[in-house]
Design an enzyme around this catalytic site. Sequence first.
Site, short mmCIF file in Angstrom:
data_model
loop_
_atom_site.label_atom_id
_atom_site.label_comp_id
_atom_site.label_asym_id
_atom_site.label_seq_id
_atom_site.Cartn_x
_atom_site.Cartn_y
_atom_site.Cartn_z
N CYS A 56 53.27 33.46 68.83
CA CYS A 56 52.28 34.54 68.72
C CYS A 56 52.85 35.72 67.93
O CYS A 56 52.24 36.79 67.91
CB CYS A 56 51.81 35.00 70.10
SG CYS A 56 53.12 35.61 71.18
N GLU B 218 48.48 33.69 65.46
CA GLU B 218 49.15 32.61 66.18
C GLU B 218 49.50 31.52 65.16
O GLU B 218 48.73 31.26 64.23
CB GLU B 218 48.21 32.05 67.24
CG GLU B 218 48.88 31.37 68.40
CD GLU B 218 49.04 32.28 69.61
OE1 GLU B 218 49.55 31.80 70.63
OE2 GLU B 218 48.65 33.46 69.53
#
Length: 370
Positions: free
Chosen positions: A327, A361
């Site tokens: 992330c 992401e």
Amino acid sequence: MICPHQGTCGGCALALPYEEQWKLKESEFRELLPLSKDTPTDLYPSAPHSFRARAEFRLYRNESGRLSYAMSQKGSKQPLPIQSCPILLPSIQALMPSLLEALESDEILTQKLFGVEFLSGLSQEVLVSLLYHKRLDHAWEERALGLLSSLPTLSSLIGRSKGQKIVLGESFITETLTIDSKPWRFLHYEGSFTQPNPKVNEKMIEWIISAPPQGDLLELYCGAGNFTLPLSSRYAKILATEVSKTSIHAAKQNCELNSVRHISFVRLNAQETQSALEGEREFYRLRELDLPSYDFQAVFVDPPRAGLGAEVASFLRRFDQILYISCNPKTLQSDLEVLQLSHDVERFALFDQFPYTPHLESGVILRQRR
């Protein structure tokens, strides 16, 4: 996306048309990780609206006493009154006005109420948490039960105050994710981490389980089993570790919900897992596991924004196959510097879990060099 507050609301930092921001994110990722320019990369943009399963709002009264939801203004802590938010799932958007109307007409429910949180999913269940600066008493509970029964689309209601939590209904929603045409059910608990964009989450899981399985699987940072459960369709045995007691409890419940029997969930952090597998420490929590019976050839990680760090990244180099969901592209870059000492990147993927923000992401599949 048409939003009357775009550019002034602090909730959406990227006030650009969706196609432009997606291209910008892809470009920035490839500049940060030049290897991705020459490596197969799968792209998974988001729907431009109606995608987000969680929301947190302040409550604001104007000078005439009118109640509204509020976000912070961009670059300021000043409240920005809003009546709707088009990035949220339709189940949340539909409930927002009727909930606000019901609250506004009830003095007991609105007294010292400062925030409202929504949790929903593709199942369309909606859990609402009301946040207070006061002790919640029997009168509050009676009014809250009335509120819950008056709103058919409200599945559960939670009242929170300092040191106090009153649950009316359940403290979770039951979500169903469809992965390669197979439904998987998950309990998503209020206050615990869940992926914010369920449709992109489905794509992330499908991408991860598309990697050819090897041996048994070790998973670090497993959370409540978001990836673990679908991965169980590909691996004979999985050991999944996580530091959060709440997440481990939910993960075990999710196993039962899906009748999965070949995953072992254990509450250990990444460093403790490393120590156990390297024989440096024995853990009581592992007493019922026969660790030598596992043939760990693959490892899956989905670490927090801080990434793996050099020590854990070095530990992962012992596995033939590394599956990594990140992330934070910057910490992914530093982790890859360690992992690429022994592994080659076979594939990248970009997933837009967070439209209208700079966050991105990504996924990486690595294999050990022969």
